[in-house]
Write a protein that holds these residues in place. Structure first.
Motif, PDB file in Angstrom:
ATOM      1  N   THR A   8       0.830  -1.197   0.000  1.00  0.00           N
ATOM      2  CA  THR A   8       0.000   0.000   0.000  1.00  0.00           C
ATOM      3  C   THR A   8       0.868   1.252   0.000  1.00  0.00           C
ATOM      4  N   ASP A   9       0.582   2.167  -0.914  1.00  0.00           N
ATOM      5  CA  ASP A   9       1.362   3.395  -1.026  1.00  0.00           C
ATOM      6  C   ASP A   9       0.448   4.513  -1.497  1.00  0.00           C
ATOM      7  N   ARG A  10       1.014   5.706  -1.702  1.00  0.00           N
ATOM      8  CA  ARG A  10       0.222   6.867  -2.087  1.00  0.00           C
ATOM      9  C   ARG A  10       0.233   7.118  -3.586  1.00  0.00           C
ATOM     10  N   ALA A  11       0.802   6.213  -4.378  1.00  0.00           N
ATOM     11  CA  ALA A  11       0.852   6.407  -5.823  1.00  0.00           C
ATOM     12  C   ALA A  11      -0.549   6.427  -6.410  1.00  0.00           C
ATOM     13  N   MET A  12      -0.790   7.361  -7.328  1.00  0.00           N
ATOM     14  CA  MET A  12      -2.096   7.410  -7.991  1.00  0.00           C
ATOM     15  C   MET A  12      -1.962   8.103  -9.340  1.00  0.00           C
ATOM     16  N   PHE A  13      -2.805   7.690 -10.249  1.00  0.00           N
ATOM     17  CA  PHE A  13      -2.857   8.287 -11.582  1.00  0.00           C
ATOM     18  C   PHE A  13      -4.322   8.501 -11.914  1.00  0.00           C
ATOM     19  N   THR A  14      -4.720   9.752 -12.114  1.00  0.00           N
ATOM     20  CA  THR A  14      -6.102  10.089 -12.410  1.00  0.00           C
ATOM     21  C   THR A  14      -6.163  10.829 -13.738  1.00  0.00           C
ATOM     22  N   GLU A  15      -7.369  11.174 -14.160  1.00  0.00           N
ATOM     23  CA  GLU A  15      -7.507  11.901 -15.421  1.00  0.00           C
ATOM     24  C   GLU A  15      -7.000  13.333 -15.326  1.00  0.00           C
ATOM     25  N   ALA A  16      -6.802  13.848 -14.098  1.00  0.00           N
ATOM     26  CA  ALA A  16      -6.390  15.235 -13.919  1.00  0.00           C
ATOM     27  C   ALA A  16      -4.983  15.391 -13.367  1.00  0.00           C
ATOM     28  N   TYR A  17      -4.481  14.367 -12.655  1.00  0.00           N
ATOM     29  CA  TYR A  17      -3.166  14.493 -12.027  1.00  0.00           C
ATOM     30  C   TYR A  17      -2.601  13.116 -11.736  1.00  0.00           C
ATOM     31  N   ALA A  18      -1.301  13.095 -11.456  1.00  0.00           N
ATOM     32  CA  ALA A  18      -0.633  11.881 -10.998  1.00  0.00           C
ATOM     33  C   ALA A  18       0.244  12.235  -9.805  1.00  0.00           C
ATOM     34  N   VAL A  19       0.387  11.288  -8.886  1.00  0.00           N
ATOM     35  CA  VAL A  19       1.308  11.419  -7.765  1.00  0.00           C
ATOM     36  C   VAL A  19       2.250  10.221  -7.797  1.00  0.00           C
ATOM     37  N   ILE A  20       3.542  10.498  -7.886  1.00  0.00           N
ATOM     38  CA  ILE A  20       4.572   9.458  -7.856  1.00  0.00           C
ATOM     39  C   ILE A  20       5.337   9.649  -6.555  1.00  0.00           C
ATOM     40  N   PRO A  21       5.003   8.895  -5.496  1.00  0.00           N
ATOM     41  CA  PRO A  21       5.690   9.097  -4.223  1.00  0.00           C
ATOM     42  C   PRO A  21       7.098   8.533  -4.241  1.00  0.00           C
ATOM     43  N   LYS A  22       7.904   9.014  -3.323  1.00  0.00           N
ATOM     44  CA  LYS A  22       9.309   8.606  -3.289  1.00  0.00           C
ATOM     45  C   LYS A  22       9.456   7.099  -3.105  1.00  0.00           C
ATOM     46  N   GLY A  23       8.491   6.452  -2.460  1.00  0.00           N
ATOM     47  CA  GLY A  23       8.593   5.029  -2.186  1.00  0.00           C
ATOM     48  C   GLY A  23       8.530   4.132  -3.403  1.00  0.00           C
ATOM     49  N   VAL A  24       8.108   4.661  -4.559  1.00  0.00           N
ATOM     50  CA  VAL A  24       8.052   3.825  -5.759  1.00  0.00           C
ATOM     51  C   VAL A  24       9.260   4.031  -6.669  1.00  0.00           C
ATOM     52  N   MET A  25      10.175   4.929  -6.280  1.00  0.00           N
ATOM     53  CA  MET A  25      11.374   5.164  -7.099  1.00  0.00           C
ATOM     54  C   MET A  25      12.450   4.158  -6.691  1.00  0.00           C
ATOM     55  N   ARG A  26      12.282   2.934  -7.181  1.00  0.00           N
ATOM     56  CA  ARG A  26      13.140   1.805  -6.824  1.00  0.00           C
ATOM     57  C   ARG A  26      14.023   1.425  -8.005  1.00  0.00           C
ATOM     58  N   ASP A  27      14.909   0.458  -7.774  1.00  0.00           N
ATOM     59  CA  ASP A  27      15.830   0.030  -8.825  1.00  0.00           C
ATOM     60  C   ASP A  27      15.099  -0.467 -10.067  1.00  0.00           C
ATOM     61  N   ILE A  28      14.010  -1.200  -9.860  1.00  0.00           N
ATOM     62  CA  ILE A  28      13.354  -1.890 -10.974  1.00  0.00           C
ATOM     63  C   ILE A  28      12.685  -0.929 -11.948  1.00  0.00           C
ATOM     64  N   VAL A  29      12.454   0.319 -11.555  1.00  0.00           N
ATOM     65  CA  VAL A  29      11.769   1.271 -12.434  1.00  0.00           C
ATOM     66  C   VAL A  29      12.735   2.302 -13.033  1.00  0.00           C
ATOM     67  N   THR A  30      14.030   2.060 -12.938  1.00  0.00           N
ATOM     68  CA  THR A  30      14.979   2.977 -13.563  1.00  0.00           C
ATOM     69  C   THR A  30      15.087   2.708 -15.065  1.00  0.00           C
ATOM     70  N   SER A  31      15.581   3.698 -15.781  1.00  0.00           N
ATOM     71  CA  SER A  31      15.801   3.603 -17.222  1.00  0.00           C
ATOM     72  C   SER A  31      17.250   3.979 -17.533  1.00  0.00           C
ATOM     73  N   HIS A  32      17.623   3.797 -18.803  1.00  0.00           N
ATOM     74  CA  HIS A  32      18.954   4.166 -19.277  1.00  0.00           C
ATOM     75  C   HIS A  32      18.824   4.914 -20.604  1.00  0.00           C
ATOM     76  N   LEU A  33      19.868   5.671 -20.971  1.00  0.00           N
ATOM     77  CA  LEU A  33      19.833   6.486 -22.175  1.00  0.00           C
ATOM     78  C   LEU A  33      21.050   6.197 -23.053  1.00  0.00           C
ATOM     79  N   PRO A  34      20.885   6.324 -24.382  1.00  0.00           N
ATOM     80  CA  PRO A  34      22.042   6.178 -25.274  1.00  0.00           C
ATOM     81  C   PRO A  34      23.122   7.216 -24.968  1.00  0.00           C
ATOM     82  N   PHE A  35      24.366   6.792 -25.071  1.00  0.00           N
ATOM     83  CA  PHE A  35      25.543   7.657 -24.961  1.00  0.00           C
ATOM     84  C   PHE A  35      25.777   8.205 -23.550  1.00  0.00           C
ATOM     85  N   TRP A  36      25.090   7.643 -22.548  1.00  0.00           N
ATOM     86  CA  TRP A  36      25.338   8.016 -21.159  1.00  0.00           C
ATOM     87  C   TRP A  36      26.042   6.856 -20.463  1.00  0.00           C
TER      88      TRP A  36
END
Length: 278
Positions: free
Chosen positions: A21-49
């Motif tokens: 259970t967390d505070r993350a939410m996505f609605t038609e008007a807004y989204a909230v991405i709480p710090k607790g969901v910024m984990r290793d598994i949701v990271t990305s990478h970029l070319p040339f970095w």
């Protein structure tokens, strides 16, 4: 001026015993991405970095917020890029929340420490490197620049928020101030990335309802934020993503001040054709 501190994610994963259970939410008007969901598994990478990963907080989505993207970049010691931006129409803002980076703009080297801010116009030749022993973390806000015939491109610049005097909102006795990195009347700029600060108990005393899209990353403190018809608790490390005309207000909860990095699109006519290029 007091030294500022900023929250930055470090990844990792919660134990299997933790409730999801967390505070993350996505609605038609807004989204909230709480710090607790910024984990290793949701990271990305970029070319040339090199030695770099990132959390994508916002990207253009049809029918939602459409003007910008926002990343939290994490660059290990020795990492960086000689070709950081592949889109010649993209302008950008970098804001350092942890560590130190070297940014070369048009051949000139700049060292950005915590609180450092860089504006990068479209088409700029730039590079970035972390030559410090510690990992650096910074926000990278990107937008397609909307050129206007007769209005010149804005110039690149580098500063630190410690060097800019915040401007108090009228009638607030300093309880609500904004650190503005560019003049709001400068028509060369079609986006603003500012820092908003509330003292404990400070409020936005009406439901702001306006055309500007927003990305709000909470740097310090906590508050209860009005998003559309909901009151949502937010704290340092949380991100809010608001589409145009989403009503918004807040109460700063204390005991310390409440601060956030704020994106908004400004100073351009509204497109009269749906999906017209920006």
């Amino acid at each position: 001026m007091s030294t500022n501190t900023y929250y930055a994610p470090h990844g990792g994963h919660p134990p299997q015993t933790e409730l999801l259970t967390d505070r993350a939410m996505f609605t038609e008007a807004y989204a909230v991405i709480p710090k607790g969901v910024m984990r290793d598994i949701v990271t990305s990478h970029l070319p040339f970095w090199d030695k770099t990963r990132l959390w994508v907080l916002a990207r253009p989505l049809t029918g939602f917020a459409e003007t910008f993207s926002q990343y939290i970049m994490e660059v290990a010691s020795g990492g960086g890029s000689e070709k950081p931006e592949q889109d010649p129409n993209a302008e950008g803002v970098l804001f350092v929340v942890e560590g130190e980076i070297e940014v070369t703009l048009q051949g000139k080297l700049h060292v950005l420490k915590t609180g450092g801010y860089a504006f990068i116009p479209p088409g700029t030749n730039w590079q970035l490197r972390n030559r410090h022993k510690d990992t650096a973390r910074f926000h990278w806000v990107r937008k397609h620049y909307e050129a206007v015939d007769g209005v010149p491109l804005p110039e690149a610049f580098v500063t630190n928020e410690q060097d800019i005097e915040p401007i108090a909102m009228p009638g607030t006795e300093g309880r609500w101030v904004t650190t503005r990195f560019v003049d709001s009347s400068d028509m060369r700029h079609d986006m603003h990335v500012n820092i908003v600060t509330f003292q404990p108990g400070g409020v936005i005393p009406f439901a702001e309802t306006h055309v500007m899209e927003h990305g709000l990353y909470v740097l310090e403190g906590k508050a209860v934020y009005r998003l559309n018809q909901d009151w949502v608790e937010v704290e340092a490390g949380d991100f809010m993503w608001l589409r145009a005309f989403c009503p918004q207000a807040c109460y700063a909860g204390g005991p310390s001040r409440f601060r956030y990095l704020l994106y908004k699109d400004v100073n351009r006519h509204m497109k009269l054709t749906l999906n017209a290029p920006r």
